[in-house]
Enzyme design. Structure first.
Site, PDB file in Angstrom:
ATOM      1  N   HIS A  23       9.313   8.973   1.762  1.00 25.41           N
ATOM      2  CA  HIS A  23       8.970   7.779   2.527  1.00 25.41           C
ATOM      3  C   HIS A  23       9.092   8.056   4.021  1.00 25.41           C
ATOM      4  CE1 HIS A  23       9.706   3.429   3.914  1.00 25.41           C
ATOM      5  NE2 HIS A  23       8.444   3.551   3.612  1.00 25.41           N
ATOM      6  N   HIS A  24       8.020   7.822   4.755  1.00 25.63           N
ATOM      7  CA  HIS A  24       8.029   7.929   6.219  1.00 25.63           C
ATOM      8  C   HIS A  24       7.676   6.579   6.819  1.00 25.63           C
ATOM      9  CE1 HIS A  24       6.857  12.506   6.010  1.00 25.63           C
ATOM     10  NE2 HIS A  24       8.138  12.305   5.731  1.00 25.63           N
ATOM     11  N   GLU A  49       4.619  -7.669  -2.185  1.00 26.89           N
ATOM     12  CA  GLU A  49       5.913  -7.798  -1.494  1.00 26.89           C
ATOM     13  C   GLU A  49       6.098  -9.173  -0.842  1.00 26.89           C
ATOM     14  OE1 GLU A  49       5.888  -4.743   1.507  1.00 26.89           O
ATOM     15  OE2 GLU A  49       4.453  -5.790   2.764  1.00 26.89           O
TER      16      GLU A  49
HETATM   17  C1  NOJ Z   1       6.316  -2.567   4.630  1.00 26.78           C
HETATM   18  C2  NOJ Z   1       5.766  -1.901   3.426  1.00 26.78           C
HETATM   19  O1  NOJ Z   1       4.592  -2.527   2.986  1.00 26.78           O
HETATM   20  C3  NOJ Z   1       6.835  -1.921   2.361  1.00 26.78           C
HETATM   21  O2  NOJ Z   1       6.325  -1.401   1.159  1.00 26.78           O
HETATM   22  C4  NOJ Z   1       8.036  -1.147   2.842  1.00 26.78           C
HETATM   23  O3  NOJ Z   1       9.065  -1.282   1.899  1.00 26.78           O
HETATM   24  C5  NOJ Z   1       8.533  -1.683   4.185  1.00 26.78           C
HETATM   25  N1  NOJ Z   1       7.471  -1.811   5.103  1.00 26.78           N
HETATM   26  C6  NOJ Z   1       9.584  -0.778   4.793  1.00 26.78           C
HETATM   27  O4  NOJ Z   1       9.008   0.453   5.126  1.00 26.78           O
HETATM   28 CA    CA Z   2       3.199  -4.127   4.191  1.00 26.21          CA
END
Ligand code: NOJ
Ligand code: CA
Length: 701
Positions: free
Chosen positions: A409-410, A504
């Site tokens: 993850h970046h 999300e």
């Molecule tokens: C927004 C991204 O859509 C989500 O998947 C991620 O967990 C957060 N940013 C943090 O990077």
């Molecule tokens: Ca997002």
């Protein structure tokens, strides 16, 4: 098997204003091109003889120069025919047909002697065109200060739109007449701060439309390379759309040199919505795959340390924001809620291995999260320093012992300059520890400050990252990036992107209304796969936090299953917490079974904003999978299984909403029914409000 024919049919020298027509292979779509009395290029589009785009002007504003807009003559036009079948590395189809008629107009501006070519491709599902700036004896450098491309619509169509924000597409779609578009009337207190909306009458492309006469029209673009993203200014009384390019920090739009081209502008049209949602026109308009050895480009299903942060069960940061000044110094005091610990990662690896997943994503593994949000710092992350409780080597060994891959993850927190500075070292770390894929993130405003996510500089950044990752045989899934325009054809390691409002939002905002997932396939997904992160079984957020009791999914559990089929992506997450799957292992079976790479896809039913039913055949077996979703209305439908092999018998496992299910009060009520079927069978789908059905159709042994 592959046909690749280009026939130059004609080559004319034209001195006069003269309308020229070109039809699509089926003759249903027609392009008409001419110069008006000012010498401006104008075009029209018709479908089955009906006007779709009325006479619309073409041209570009040039900074410190004569606009490429008026005073042109046509020197020559050339037509060609193209018919080819190509095989994507991963896709909704194993073979894609690219069939169109082409006409290229060579124009010269009388006053300046400048050359401008405009190329049209006329497909059965619509028209695409782009500007080309030919080499003019010497290389010329020029700045585009606006594109003047018009799309003059024929009436007050229904539009599915999100506001023209140069920094984000993470909005709920509005479904209104064109005349009712007005960003000032939007309730933006729905989980996203107003970012870069600079006009009340600007919307994003792709813009999905439906005319009163029942024509489905989609305005979008393809192959956005070295050019900004196109938004659309809407005249709410004449229904004229005009291109609006995302600017850079000093207000310019694009820096180009000859020879070069703009992206394709696309107008898809059909009286059958299924033709739009199933169209491969955007992919077809991109350059073929540039990666020779594609053996490492693989589809993946993954789980991850992710949703638990979104629901507030754990944190990305190790020490909490009050410890920001100590980040990375060893003086941090852990909050005790850090998600990316060795133990927790092992738990996810065990879960992934037990249930046959390919990979595990871990967010919050690296130093920087104490103050990642808000653009306070230029160099929040270095992408290489793990937190003290995340032993990257031990985790990799453990994952390998279980046959699981790790996804890196970046999160850049918008600091793109910082990411580019660290990219080589970040990729070297991935190679050292065998991470095959990375999820990138661009939350917040862009640094260098003043740049927008959708500007030319950022378009180049996203494409550059895909290319650099490809050179290192790494897959990319970008969040908060420019929305894709088919570049995954050229760089198939660009395996997915978010670039729309994902699942999300249901964790921490009013969420995504039930119609949301019926619109995305007509908009965002036309440009490429989306990492929507479906599969949330525990739909009410109040169980994690009393303060979040108003937040919930706007789907039933069965619809979450159907999304694995309706929302195409070769990278799919089972996004919920392992414990929530353990409570519903029977329904979880569908997520375990469903493939993510396909031989064939058939859109059986589609209406933007209302419903979608698609059936897909696994790339590696004879099994089929069906996904059907509805909006806030319950829906019954009967599906004939005549796509099945007539010589075979199948076992259908139907994951459906129970009679008393609905997204709001009873989302987890589902039933699983098994029956034997053939190509002559029908299955009845009964979807609850906000519901859906997922079906696996496996060969009976
Ligand atoms: C927004 C991204 O859509 C989500 O998947 C991620 O967990 C957060 N940013 C943090 O990077
Ligand atoms: Ca997002």
């Amino acid at each position: 098997m592959f046909k690749n024919i280009i026939i130059i049919i004609a080559c004319f020298i034209l001195q006069f204003l003269h309308a020229q027509q070109l039809q699509s292979p089926s003759k249903e779509v027609e392009l008409i091109f001419s110069l008006n009395d000012k010498g401006t290029a104008v075009y029209e589009v018709k479908y089955k003889g009906q006007a779709v785009i009325k006479s619309s002007r073409l041209g570009l504003k040039i900074k410190n120069g004569t606009d490429l807009f008026e005073g042109f003559k046509i020197v020559k036009s050339e037509t060609a025919r193209f018919d080819e079948i190509w095989q994507p590395v991963l896709g909704e189809e194993s073979h894609i047909k690219n069939h169109y008629n082409e006409i290229k107009f060579h124009l010269v501006q009388n006053e300046t002697n400048k050359k401008l070519d405009i190329v049209f491709k006329v497909y059965d599902e619509g028209v695409a065109f782009r500007y080309q700036f030919p080499f003019n004896e010497s290389v010329e450098y020029f700045v585009i200060s606006e594109e003047m491309t018009e799309f003059n619509l024929t009436g007050n169509h229904k539009a599915f739109w999100i506001p023209g924000d140069y920094d984000s597409q993470e909005y709920v779609y509005n479904e209104t007449k064109l005349s009712e578009i007005d960003n000032s009337k939007l309730d933006l207190a729905n989980g996203i701060a107003l970012k870069s909306i600079q006009s009340n009458y600007r919307v994003q492309s792709p813009l999905m439309l439906k005319s009163d006469a029942g024509l489905y029209i989609n305005i979008f673009e393809a192959a956005v390379v070295n050019y900004p993203v196109m938004h659309l200014d809407v005249d709410t009384s004449t229904f004229q759309l005009t291109a609006n390019l995302a600017p850079n920090a000093i207000g310019d739009k694009a820096y180009l040199r000859t020879p070069s081209t703009t992206p394709w502008r696309t107008i898809m049209v059909s009286d059958d919505a299924r033709e739009i949602v199933g169209s491969k026109m955007i992919l077809n308009l991109n350059e073929p795959n540039k990666i020779e050895d594609t053996s490492w480009i693989i589809p993946m299903k993954y789980v991850g340390i992710w949703w638990e942060m979104h629901v507030g069960k754990s944190t990305w940061d190790y020490a909490g924001s009050q410890n920001a000044q100590n980040a990375g110094t060893g003086r941090m005091i852990p909050t005790g809620k850090h998600g990316a610990t060795i133990e927790n990662t092992k738990r996810y690896i065990d879960f992934a291995a037990k249930h046959g997943f390919d990979a595990v994503l871990v967010e919050g593994w690296n130093v920087g999260w104490e103050d990642w949000f808000g653009n306070w710092k230029e160099d929040v992350f270095d992408f290489t320093t793990p937190y003290p409780d995340f032993d990257i080597e031990a985790i990799m060994e453990y994952a390998k012992s279980k046959g699981i891959k790790m996804i890196m993850h970046h999160e850049t927190s918008g600091s793109v300059a910082n990411y580019e500075r660290h990219l080589d070292r970040a990729m070297a770390l991935m190679k050292k520890y065998d991470y095959p894929a990375v999820k990138t993130g661009y939350v917040g405003r862009i640094i260098p400050r003043g740049e927008f996510h959708d500007g030319q500089t950022m378009v180049n950044h996203f494409n550059f990252v895909a290319q650099r990752m490809a050179e290192n045989k790494l897959l990319v899934n970008s969040h908060e990036s420019v929305r894709p325009t088919g570049y995954s054809r050229t760089y198939p390691n660009y395996i997915a992107a978010e670039a729309a409002r994902g699942n999300e939002f249901n964790a921490w905002s009013i969420g995504n209304p039930p119609a949301h997932e019926t619109i995305l396939p007509f908009t965002r997904l036309l440009g490429g796969p989306m990492d929507y992160t479906p599969g949330i079984f525990e739909t009410k957020m109040g169980i994690y936090d009393e303060g979040k009791k108003d937040y919930q999914l706007h789907t039933t559990l069965a619809k979450q299953l159907a999304l694995y089929v309706t929302m195409y992506s070769p990278l799919q997450m089972a996004a919920d917490l392992p414990e929530n799957y353990e409570n519903h292992l029977d329904a979880f079976q569908f997520i375990k079974d469903v493939p993510v790479d396909w031989q064939k896809s058939i859109y059986l039913e589609a209406e933007p904003g209302d419903y979608l039913t698609v059936v897909r055949k696994d790339k590696n077996s004879e099994n089929w999978y069906l996904g059907a979703i509805t909006d806030e209305n319950a829906r019954k439908t009967s599906i004939k299984l005549d796509f099945l092999d007539p010589n075979q018998v199948y076992v259908a496992t139907i994951y459906q909403d129970s009679k008393n299910a609905d997204w709001k009060d009873n989302p987890k009520a589902y039933q699983i029914v098994t029956k034997t079927v053939t190509h002559k069978s029908y299955i009845q789908l009964n979807m609850a409000k906000g519901g859906g059905t997922a079906v696996s159709l496996k060969l009976k042994n």
